[in-house]
Scaffold this motif. Structure first.
Motif, PDB file in Angstrom:
ATOM      1  N   SER A 159       0.835  -1.192   0.000  1.00  0.00           N
ATOM      2  CA  SER A 159       0.000   0.000   0.000  1.00  0.00           C
ATOM      3  C   SER A 159       0.872   1.245   0.000  1.00  0.00           C
ATOM      4  O   SER A 159       2.066   1.192   0.315  1.00  0.00           O
ATOM      5  CB  SER A 159      -0.940  -0.002   1.209  1.00  0.00           C
ATOM      6  N   ALA A 160       0.234   2.344  -0.387  1.00  0.00           N
ATOM      7  CA  ALA A 160       0.902   3.648  -0.373  1.00  0.00           C
ATOM      8  C   ALA A 160      -0.163   4.675  -0.034  1.00  0.00           C
ATOM      9  O   ALA A 160      -1.359   4.457  -0.259  1.00  0.00           O
ATOM     10  CB  ALA A 160       1.517   3.953  -1.740  1.00  0.00           C
ATOM     11  N   GLU A 161       0.278   5.786   0.535  1.00  0.00           N
ATOM     12  CA  GLU A 161      -0.647   6.872   0.838  1.00  0.00           C
ATOM     13  C   GLU A 161       0.045   8.201   0.622  1.00  0.00           C
ATOM     14  O   GLU A 161       1.273   8.294   0.642  1.00  0.00           O
ATOM     15  CB  GLU A 161      -1.214   6.757   2.244  1.00  0.00           C
ATOM     16  N   ARG A 162      -0.784   9.221   0.413  1.00  0.00           N
ATOM     17  CA  ARG A 162      -0.267  10.566   0.159  1.00  0.00           C
ATOM     18  C   ARG A 162      -1.363  11.563   0.501  1.00  0.00           C
ATOM     19  O   ARG A 162      -2.535  11.331   0.207  1.00  0.00           O
ATOM     20  CB  ARG A 162       0.115  10.691  -1.311  1.00  0.00           C
ATOM     21  N   VAL A 163      -0.972  12.671   1.093  1.00  0.00           N
ATOM     22  CA  VAL A 163      -1.921  13.748   1.347  1.00  0.00           C
ATOM     23  C   VAL A 163      -1.937  14.650   0.119  1.00  0.00           C
ATOM     24  O   VAL A 163      -0.899  15.141  -0.324  1.00  0.00           O
ATOM     25  CB  VAL A 163      -1.553  14.541   2.616  1.00  0.00           C
ATOM     26  N   ILE A 164      -3.134  14.833  -0.434  1.00  0.00           N
ATOM     27  CA  ILE A 164      -3.332  15.678  -1.606  1.00  0.00           C
ATOM     28  C   ILE A 164      -4.121  16.904  -1.144  1.00  0.00           C
ATOM     29  O   ILE A 164      -5.177  16.751  -0.525  1.00  0.00           O
ATOM     30  CB  ILE A 164      -4.073  14.909  -2.718  1.00  0.00           C
ATOM     31  N   PRO A 165      -3.616  18.113  -1.437  1.00  0.00           N
ATOM     32  CA  PRO A 165      -4.225  19.323  -0.881  1.00  0.00           C
ATOM     33  C   PRO A 165      -5.512  19.771  -1.583  1.00  0.00           C
ATOM     34  O   PRO A 165      -5.643  20.917  -2.016  1.00  0.00           O
ATOM     35  CB  PRO A 165      -3.108  20.364  -1.043  1.00  0.00           C
ATOM     36  N   LEU A 166      -6.457  18.849  -1.687  1.00  0.00           N
ATOM     37  CA  LEU A 166      -7.767  19.121  -2.284  1.00  0.00           C
ATOM     38  C   LEU A 166      -8.812  18.333  -1.503  1.00  0.00           C
ATOM     39  O   LEU A 166      -8.481  17.338  -0.852  1.00  0.00           O
ATOM     40  CB  LEU A 166      -7.786  18.675  -3.751  1.00  0.00           C
ATOM     41  N   ARG A 217       4.798  -1.486  -5.116  1.00  0.00           N
ATOM     42  CA  ARG A 217       4.896  -0.421  -4.108  1.00  0.00           C
ATOM     43  C   ARG A 217       5.416   0.869  -4.741  1.00  0.00           C
ATOM     44  O   ARG A 217       4.883   1.958  -4.509  1.00  0.00           O
ATOM     45  CB  ARG A 217       5.800  -0.857  -2.959  1.00  0.00           C
ATOM     46  N   THR A 218       6.456   0.758  -5.563  1.00  0.00           N
ATOM     47  CA  THR A 218       6.997   1.923  -6.266  1.00  0.00           C
ATOM     48  C   THR A 218       5.948   2.527  -7.189  1.00  0.00           C
ATOM     49  O   THR A 218       5.740   3.741  -7.206  1.00  0.00           O
ATOM     50  CB  THR A 218       8.249   1.525  -7.074  1.00  0.00           C
ATOM     51  N   ASN A 219       5.272   1.675  -7.954  1.00  0.00           N
ATOM     52  CA  ASN A 219       4.278   2.160  -8.917  1.00  0.00           C
ATOM     53  C   ASN A 219       3.111   2.866  -8.244  1.00  0.00           C
ATOM     54  O   ASN A 219       2.691   3.931  -8.704  1.00  0.00           O
ATOM     55  CB  ASN A 219       3.756   1.011  -9.777  1.00  0.00           C
ATOM     56  N   ILE A 220       2.573   2.308  -7.159  1.00  0.00           N
ATOM     57  CA  ILE A 220       1.413   2.961  -6.548  1.00  0.00           C
ATOM     58  C   ILE A 220       1.812   4.253  -5.838  1.00  0.00           C
ATOM     59  O   ILE A 220       1.007   5.186  -5.760  1.00  0.00           O
ATOM     60  CB  ILE A 220       0.576   2.013  -5.658  1.00  0.00           C
ATOM     61  N   GLY A 221       3.067   4.337  -5.382  1.00  0.00           N
ATOM     62  CA  GLY A 221       3.558   5.617  -4.865  1.00  0.00           C
ATOM     63  C   GLY A 221       3.597   6.663  -5.971  1.00  0.00           C
ATOM     64  O   GLY A 221       3.191   7.819  -5.780  1.00  0.00           O
ATOM     65  N   LYS A 222       4.064   6.254  -7.155  1.00  0.00           N
ATOM     66  CA  LYS A 222       4.085   7.154  -8.316  1.00  0.00           C
ATOM     67  C   LYS A 222       2.669   7.504  -8.761  1.00  0.00           C
ATOM     68  O   LYS A 222       2.403   8.630  -9.182  1.00  0.00           O
ATOM     69  CB  LYS A 222       4.854   6.518  -9.475  1.00  0.00           C
ATOM     70  N   THR A 232      -6.870  15.697   1.457  1.00  0.00           N
ATOM     71  CA  THR A 232      -7.344  14.315   1.352  1.00  0.00           C
ATOM     72  C   THR A 232      -6.192  13.354   1.603  1.00  0.00           C
ATOM     73  O   THR A 232      -5.121  13.499   1.008  1.00  0.00           O
ATOM     74  CB  THR A 232      -7.898  14.028  -0.059  1.00  0.00           C
ATOM     75  N   LEU A 233      -6.427  12.371   2.472  1.00  0.00           N
ATOM     76  CA  LEU A 233      -5.478  11.274   2.614  1.00  0.00           C
ATOM     77  C   LEU A 233      -5.901  10.228   1.586  1.00  0.00           C
ATOM     78  O   LEU A 233      -6.941   9.580   1.727  1.00  0.00           O
ATOM     79  CB  LEU A 233      -5.506  10.689   4.025  1.00  0.00           C
ATOM     80  N   ALA A 234      -5.107  10.121   0.509  1.00  0.00           N
ATOM     81  CA  ALA A 234      -5.392   9.176  -0.573  1.00  0.00           C
ATOM     82  C   ALA A 234      -4.558   7.924  -0.348  1.00  0.00           C
ATOM     83  O   ALA A 234      -3.358   8.013  -0.064  1.00  0.00           O
ATOM     84  CB  ALA A 234      -5.051   9.807  -1.921  1.00  0.00           C
ATOM     85  N   ARG A 235      -5.213   6.766  -0.469  1.00  0.00           N
ATOM     86  CA  ARG A 235      -4.525   5.494  -0.253  1.00  0.00           C
ATOM     87  C   ARG A 235      -4.838   4.528  -1.388  1.00  0.00           C
ATOM     88  O   ARG A 235      -5.960   4.500  -1.888  1.00  0.00           O
ATOM     89  CB  ARG A 235      -4.979   4.847   1.057  1.00  0.00           C
ATOM     90  N   ILE A 236      -3.839   3.731  -1.734  1.00  0.00           N
ATOM     91  CA  ILE A 236      -4.033   2.626  -2.670  1.00  0.00           C
ATOM     92  C   ILE A 236      -3.448   1.386  -2.015  1.00  0.00           C
ATOM     93  O   ILE A 236      -2.329   1.418  -1.491  1.00  0.00           O
ATOM     94  CB  ILE A 236      -3.323   2.855  -4.021  1.00  0.00           C
TER      95      ILE A 236
END
Length: 150
Positions: A6-13, A131-136, A105-109
């Motif tokens: 899994s990967a996650e990222r905060v997106i400012p929307l 893992r690398t791909n979903i981070g990208k 938004t906390l976006a997760r895959i």
């Protein structure tokens, strides 16, 4: 060996804006690593996209063409899209999550996959690559939505 990454990222929307784009199969090839085409090949019972709908994707992974079909198992806009493979080279389960966060938004895959032929032998390499791909994917999703460059 199975894959569970899994990967996650905060997106400012806001989550609705992120989910509207990310949960729309017509954008899959724009922000998802390796996907060349995506097509709605079965509508949900109520029509359109939702639980029971199927999306056929053509992707390239580790130098191989992969054709697979994902069926929507759960759809709770704008919070969750959960899909399972019903055709393809190996069992796969893909979950997108979008939750409110103080900065947007906390976006997760999350991608889970089962054993299958070539992929069983390549599982450790596959897990790292996925893992690398979903981070990208999440980085590219943010770039598409905000116009930001890193």
């Amino acid at each position: 060996m199975t894959i569970d990454v899994s990967a996650e990222r905060v997106i400012p929307l806001p989550p609705e804006q992120v989910a509207e784009y990310a949960m729309d199969w017509r954008h899959d090839a724009d922000w998802t690593q390796g996907i060349r085409t995506a097509e709605l090949t079965r509508e949900a019972e109520a029509g359109g996209f939702g639980v029971g709908a199927e999306v056929t994707r053509t992707a390239y992974f580790l130098g191989r063409r992969i054709d697979y079909v994902l069926r929507v198992a759960s759809y709770d806009f704008p919070r969750l899209l959960d899909m399972v493979s019903v055709a393809g080279p190996m069992p796969m389960h893909v979950t997108y999550g979008f939750d409110p966060h103080p900065d947007g938004t906390l976006a997760r895959i999350r991608v889970r996959g089962g054993d299958g032929g070539f992929y069983r032998l390549a599982a450790p390499l596959m897990a790292r690559q996925v893992r690398t791909n979903i981070g990208k994917d999440l980085r590219d999703l943010e770039r598409r939505l905000t116009g930001a460059a890193e």
